[in-house]
Design a protein around this motif. Structure first.
Motif, PDB file in Angstrom:
ATOM      1  N   ALA A 396       3.818  17.512  16.123  1.00 55.14           N
ATOM      2  CA  ALA A 396       3.138  18.499  15.286  1.00 55.14           C
ATOM      3  C   ALA A 396       3.173  18.099  13.817  1.00 55.14           C
ATOM      4  O   ALA A 396       2.196  18.289  13.089  1.00 55.14           O
ATOM      5  N   LEU A 397       4.300  17.538  13.358  1.00 49.41           N
ATOM      6  CA  LEU A 397       4.378  17.086  11.970  1.00 49.41           C
ATOM      7  C   LEU A 397       3.455  15.896  11.742  1.00 49.41           C
ATOM      8  O   LEU A 397       2.823  15.778  10.687  1.00 49.41           O
ATOM      9  N   ILE A 398       3.367  15.019  12.733  1.00 53.46           N
ATOM     10  CA  ILE A 398       2.426  13.897  12.629  1.00 53.46           C
ATOM     11  C   ILE A 398       0.997  14.426  12.519  1.00 53.46           C
ATOM     12  O   ILE A 398       0.184  13.907  11.742  1.00 53.46           O
ATOM     13  N   ARG A 399       0.703  15.495  13.268  1.00 53.68           N
ATOM     14  CA  ARG A 399      -0.621  16.107  13.186  1.00 53.68           C
ATOM     15  C   ARG A 399      -0.892  16.648  11.788  1.00 53.68           C
ATOM     16  O   ARG A 399      -2.001  16.512  11.251  1.00 53.68           O
ATOM     17  N   VAL A 400       0.106  17.267  11.158  1.00 46.33           N
ATOM     18  CA  VAL A 400      -0.051  17.754   9.788  1.00 46.33           C
ATOM     19  C   VAL A 400      -0.408  16.601   8.858  1.00 46.33           C
ATOM     20  O   VAL A 400      -1.319  16.702   8.024  1.00 46.33           O
ATOM     21  N   ALA A 401       0.311  15.487   8.994  1.00 50.05           N
ATOM     22  CA  ALA A 401       0.053  14.325   8.143  1.00 50.05           C
ATOM     23  C   ALA A 401      -1.361  13.795   8.342  1.00 50.05           C
ATOM     24  O   ALA A 401      -2.058  13.452   7.371  1.00 50.05           O
ATOM     25  N   TYR A 440      -4.971   3.715  -0.842  1.00 55.33           N
ATOM     26  CA  TYR A 440      -3.825   4.184  -0.065  1.00 55.33           C
ATOM     27  C   TYR A 440      -4.297   4.312   1.378  1.00 55.33           C
ATOM     28  O   TYR A 440      -5.151   5.131   1.693  1.00 55.33           O
ATOM     29  N   SER A 441      -3.758   3.519   2.266  1.00 59.74           N
ATOM     30  CA  SER A 441      -4.237   3.502   3.644  1.00 59.74           C
ATOM     31  C   SER A 441      -3.718   4.697   4.427  1.00 59.74           C
ATOM     32  O   SER A 441      -2.737   5.342   4.055  1.00 59.74           O
ATOM     33  N   ARG A 442      -4.382   4.992   5.552  1.00 60.33           N
ATOM     34  CA  ARG A 442      -3.951   6.088   6.413  1.00 60.33           C
ATOM     35  C   ARG A 442      -2.514   5.881   6.886  1.00 60.33           C
ATOM     36  O   ARG A 442      -1.690   6.804   6.853  1.00 60.33           O
ATOM     37  N   GLY A 443      -2.223   4.656   7.346  1.00 57.29           N
ATOM     38  CA  GLY A 443      -0.879   4.399   7.863  1.00 57.29           C
ATOM     39  C   GLY A 443       0.193   4.618   6.820  1.00 57.29           C
ATOM     40  O   GLY A 443       1.231   5.231   7.101  1.00 57.29           O
ATOM     41  N   ALA A 444      -0.030   4.123   5.604  1.00 57.56           N
ATOM     42  CA  ALA A 444       0.955   4.290   4.538  1.00 57.56           C
ATOM     43  C   ALA A 444       1.098   5.760   4.147  1.00 57.56           C
ATOM     44  O   ALA A 444       2.201   6.250   3.907  1.00 57.56           O
ATOM     45  N   PHE A 445      -0.033   6.463   4.090  1.00 58.24           N
ATOM     46  CA  PHE A 445      -0.025   7.884   3.735  1.00 58.24           C
ATOM     47  C   PHE A 445       0.791   8.677   4.753  1.00 58.24           C
ATOM     48  O   PHE A 445       1.670   9.466   4.387  1.00 58.24           O
ATOM     49  N   VAL A 446       0.499   8.488   6.026  1.00 57.31           N
ATOM     50  CA  VAL A 446       1.203   9.225   7.080  1.00 57.31           C
ATOM     51  C   VAL A 446       2.678   8.862   7.085  1.00 57.31           C
ATOM     52  O   VAL A 446       3.551   9.737   7.215  1.00 57.31           O
ATOM     53  N   LEU A 450       5.677  11.623   6.448  1.00 52.44           N
ATOM     54  CA  LEU A 450       6.699  11.890   7.458  1.00 52.44           C
ATOM     55  C   LEU A 450       8.093  11.615   6.911  1.00 52.44           C
ATOM     56  O   LEU A 450       9.041  12.359   7.192  1.00 52.44           O
ATOM     57  N   SER A 451       8.231  10.557   6.122  1.00 51.28           N
ATOM     58  CA  SER A 451       9.531  10.247   5.534  1.00 51.28           C
ATOM     59  C   SER A 451       9.997  11.368   4.621  1.00 51.28           C
ATOM     60  O   SER A 451      11.176  11.727   4.591  1.00 51.28           O
TER      61      SER A 451
END
Length: 469
Positions: A396-401, A440-446, A450-451
């Motif tokens: 769910a937190l990944i979904r928020v990101a 800023y890429s999607r992967g870096a943003f997510v 999350l961190s």
């Protein structure tokens, strides 16, 4: 009725209006429905400076000369208020969309504006007062589509105002917090981080003074019924405060414009705002003054910056600074809703994107509640949260990101560019946050989101977004 040249617009650049707004907010909080909504849903206790800036931005949108911007802001405010409804402790319902409640909010702003002029020695003439009242009724009509809940004339307004004060206002917890706890414990704005001693010394003087001035300006009948103390000399102190605030109108315009002041206070001294950098250059000199203050007062020393050098913080610290947005000591849905509200406001989202964001945060709340609410009371305590750290980055937190990235990436190119980044974070790119193409890429943003939200990282752009007061 709106735009530059209207009295409604001019209020927001009048330094005296700061005192009037504090007074109006106390009268609003004394209404049982508003008081309950503030206690259970508002971030005014934990994040007062952020709340102030958001209010100023909203008023600017409403008082400008662009009717399209105003309609968009009305829609946003109505969506926001539609989500604020429940019951208070005694079981009485409250609803931020109640027409009577919204009319009272506008009534307190009008009456406090009239009182501002009177207390500062410039009482409004009847024609000017009628003009001001018409503009405030137009403001209510813009929000509700109808100003009928307020009397049509100023002459009829005063009996209505007296009746609400006499029959509906109460000694609410929210009112007491604003008067006696908010000012006394007001955290330093972002610009003054790192100077807690100097801030605490000034707050110890100004906080109680603001409380005394505000109480003295309230209607006498309500003061007595609520048992608010009448400090000797308070009336003279109040008059002096309004007169002193009025004198600041002779300063250069740029010094007293509310939007300039709130933007500066919200800036980080290490950020890229030119004005903040100028202030930051003076901080070393202020620190020297702070050293002298510490010799004369028993206040604690400034914290050692090295304490947070590893960029990590305890679970308890993260819970208090980030997750507990309403400042009541627990994590529940209003806290996550406040995060969604802040993000939606910064990004100025339309209804579909805003709903996606709220739904994502609602999903995260259900996941947190299921995983952490061990005693079944419907909320998560700091102890329950600390016991579950550090495995909280669930689906769910990944979904928020992911949703946050999508609504930030307005052009849909799967990268957050400099303009999109500044819209969300109100600051330029950090050097270590951009890829080889300057985005800023999607992967870096997510990954960074999350961190941060799992409580592991301190030095990210999300600290000013969620943790700053």
């Amino acid at each position: 009725m709106f735009g530059p040249g209207s009295r409604f617009h001019a209020f927001f650049q009048d330094p005296r209006w700061a005192l009037a707004v504090i007074r109006a907010t106390v009268l609003e909080a004394a209404h049982p429905q508003i008081g309950a909504a503030l206690i259970e849903n508002s971030t005014f206790v934990a994040h007062p400076w952020r709340r102030l800036r958001n209010t100023v931005v909203s008023l600017q949108r409403m008082s400008g000369d662009d009717d399209g911007v105003r309609r968009r802001e009305v829609a946003r405010l109505n969506r926001l208020h539609a989500r604020v409804k429940s019951t208070d402790g005694p079981g009485r319902p409250y609803d931020a969309m109640d027409p009577e409640v919204r009319a009272w909010v506008v009534a307190t702003l009008f009456e406090s504006s009239v009182t501002m002029y009177r207390l500062s020695g410039q009482p409004l003439e009847q024609a000017a007062m009628e003009e001001v009242y018409a503009e405030f009724r137009a403001y209510l009509a813009a929000l509700d589509g109808d100003a009928g809940r307020l009397p049509p004339t100023v002459r009829e307004f005063w009996p209505y105002y007296d009746r609400v004060v006499e029959e509906q206002l109460e000694d609410t917890e929210a009112m007491r917090i604003i008067l006696y706890r908010l000012f006394d414990h007001l955290p330093a704005p972002p610009l003054l981080h790192g100077l807690p001693t100097l801030w605490a010394a000034g707050r110890a003087v100004v906080g109680p003074l603001l409380g005394v001035v505000t109480v003295a300006s309230l209607p006498e009948r309500f003061r007595r019924r609520a048992g608010l103390p009448e400090t000797p000399g308070a009336q003279a102190m109040m008059q002096s405060a309004y007169l002193a605030a009025g004198l600041t109108r002779f300063l250069p315009d740029g010094w007293t414009q509310i939007d300039n002041i709130t933007r500066l206070l919200a800036s980080s001294p290490d950020g890229d705002d030119p004005a903040a950098r100028t202030i930051g250059a003076l901080r070393d000199r202020v620190r020297r003054a702070g050293a002298l203050v510490r010799l004369l007062t028993p206040l604690p020393p400034d914290p050692d910056p090295g304490d947070a050098a590893d960029g990590r913080r305890s679970a308890e610290e993260f819970f208090a600074a980030v997750l507990d947005q309403t400042g009541d000591g627990y994590l529940d849905w209003p806290d996550l809703a406040a995060m969604a509200r802040e993000l939606a406001g910064r990004l100025d989202l339309d209804e579909p994107e805003e709903t996606r964001l709220y739904d994502a945060f609602a999903g995260w709340w259900r996941e947190l509640q299921e995983a952490l609410d061990t005693d079944g009371d419907g909320r998560v305590s700091a102890r329950e949260y600390a016991a579950a750290v550090p495995s909280l980055a669930g689906p769910a937190l990944i979904r928020v990101a992911e949703v946050l990235f999508d609504v930030t990436d307005t052009d849909g190119d799967e990268r957050v560019d400099a303009h999109e980044y500044r819209t969300l974070f109100r600051a330029g790119f950090r050097r270590d946050m951009t890829g080889s193409d300057g985005t800023y890429s999607r992967g870096a943003f997510v990954r960074d989101f999350l961190s941060f939200m799992s409580g592991r990282e301190r030095s990210t752009p999300y600290d000013p977004l969620f943790a700053d007061a």
